[in-house]
Design a protein around this motif. Structure first.
Motif, short mmCIF file in Angstrom:
data_model
loop_
_atom_site.label_atom_id
_atom_site.label_comp_id
_atom_site.label_asym_id
_atom_site.label_seq_id
_atom_site.Cartn_x
_atom_site.Cartn_y
_atom_site.Cartn_z
N THR A 28 -77.79 91.10 -83.88
CA THR A 28 -78.58 92.27 -83.49
C THR A 28 -79.52 92.67 -84.62
N GLY A 29 -79.09 92.46 -85.86
CA GLY A 29 -79.95 92.79 -86.99
C GLY A 29 -81.24 91.99 -86.98
N LEU A 30 -81.16 90.73 -86.55
CA LEU A 30 -82.35 89.89 -86.48
C LEU A 30 -83.32 90.43 -85.43
N ILE A 31 -82.81 90.88 -84.31
CA ILE A 31 -83.68 91.44 -83.27
C ILE A 31 -84.39 92.68 -83.80
N TYR A 32 -83.66 93.55 -84.49
CA TYR A 32 -84.28 94.74 -85.06
C TYR A 32 -85.30 94.37 -86.14
N THR A 33 -85.02 93.33 -86.92
CA THR A 33 -85.98 92.87 -87.93
C THR A 33 -87.25 92.38 -87.26
N TRP A 34 -87.11 91.57 -86.20
CA TRP A 34 -88.29 91.09 -85.46
C TRP A 34 -89.09 92.26 -84.90
N ARG A 35 -88.38 93.25 -84.37
CA ARG A 35 -89.05 94.43 -83.80
C ARG A 35 -89.84 95.15 -84.88
N ARG A 36 -89.22 95.39 -86.03
CA ARG A 36 -89.86 96.09 -87.13
C ARG A 36 -91.10 95.32 -87.61
N GLN A 37 -90.98 93.99 -87.71
CA GLN A 37 -92.11 93.17 -88.14
C GLN A 37 -93.24 93.21 -87.11
N ALA A 38 -92.89 93.17 -85.85
CA ALA A 38 -93.91 93.22 -84.80
C ALA A 38 -94.64 94.56 -84.81
N LEU A 39 -93.93 95.64 -85.02
CA LEU A 39 -94.56 96.96 -85.05
C LEU A 39 -95.41 97.14 -86.29
N GLN B 155 -97.24 94.83 -87.76
CA GLN B 155 -98.45 94.01 -87.71
C GLN B 155 -99.55 94.77 -87.00
N ASP B 156 -100.76 94.60 -87.49
CA ASP B 156 -101.92 95.17 -86.81
C ASP B 156 -102.60 94.04 -86.05
N ALA B 157 -101.90 93.51 -85.05
CA ALA B 157 -102.38 92.32 -84.35
C ALA B 157 -103.15 92.63 -83.08
N GLY B 158 -103.34 93.89 -82.74
CA GLY B 158 -104.03 94.22 -81.51
C GLY B 158 -103.10 94.03 -80.33
N PRO B 159 -103.65 93.74 -79.17
CA PRO B 159 -102.81 93.60 -77.98
C PRO B 159 -101.78 92.48 -78.13
N ALA B 160 -100.57 92.77 -77.69
CA ALA B 160 -99.51 91.78 -77.80
C ALA B 160 -99.50 90.85 -76.59
N PHE B 161 -100.09 91.28 -75.49
CA PHE B 161 -100.08 90.47 -74.28
C PHE B 161 -101.51 90.32 -73.77
N VAL B 162 -101.79 89.16 -73.19
CA VAL B 162 -103.08 88.92 -72.57
C VAL B 162 -102.84 88.35 -71.19
N PRO B 163 -103.81 88.50 -70.30
CA PRO B 163 -103.63 87.92 -68.97
C PRO B 163 -103.47 86.40 -69.06
#
Length: 80
Positions: free
Chosen positions: A13-24, A26-34
């Motif tokens: 579960t710690g890895l999932i929270y780490t991935w979430r924190r890293q994703a948030l 990042q200033d990557a713009g939209p996470a999903f595209v059509p």
């Protein structure tokens, strides 16, 4: 819910929270595209499932199913 996902994919579960924190972070713009499925002619290449990405710059990338995830991610980051 996080516990269920962690169990399903055999990660902590710690890895999932780490991935979430890293994703948030990042200033990557939209996470999903059509996305859409299209038939692509073989053009003599091995017939394998692939992801095809058309970047706004006009660059087109086709990533084969056998490509390592790290390679695909590096290509996408380099071209964004």
């Amino acid at each position: 819910m996080v516990c269920e996902v962690a169990r399903r994919f055999d990660v902590t579960t710690g890895l999932i929270y780490t991935w979430r924190r890293q994703a948030l972070a990042q200033d990557a713009g939209p996470a999903f595209v059509p996305a859409k499925l299209v038939d692509v002619p073989n053009n003599g290449c091995a017939a394998e499932p692939a992801v095809c990405v058309d970047f706004p710059s006009g660059v087109k990338v086709r990533i084969g199913a056998a490509a390592p995830c790290e390679l695909a991610a590096a290509v996408m980051r380099a071209l964004k």
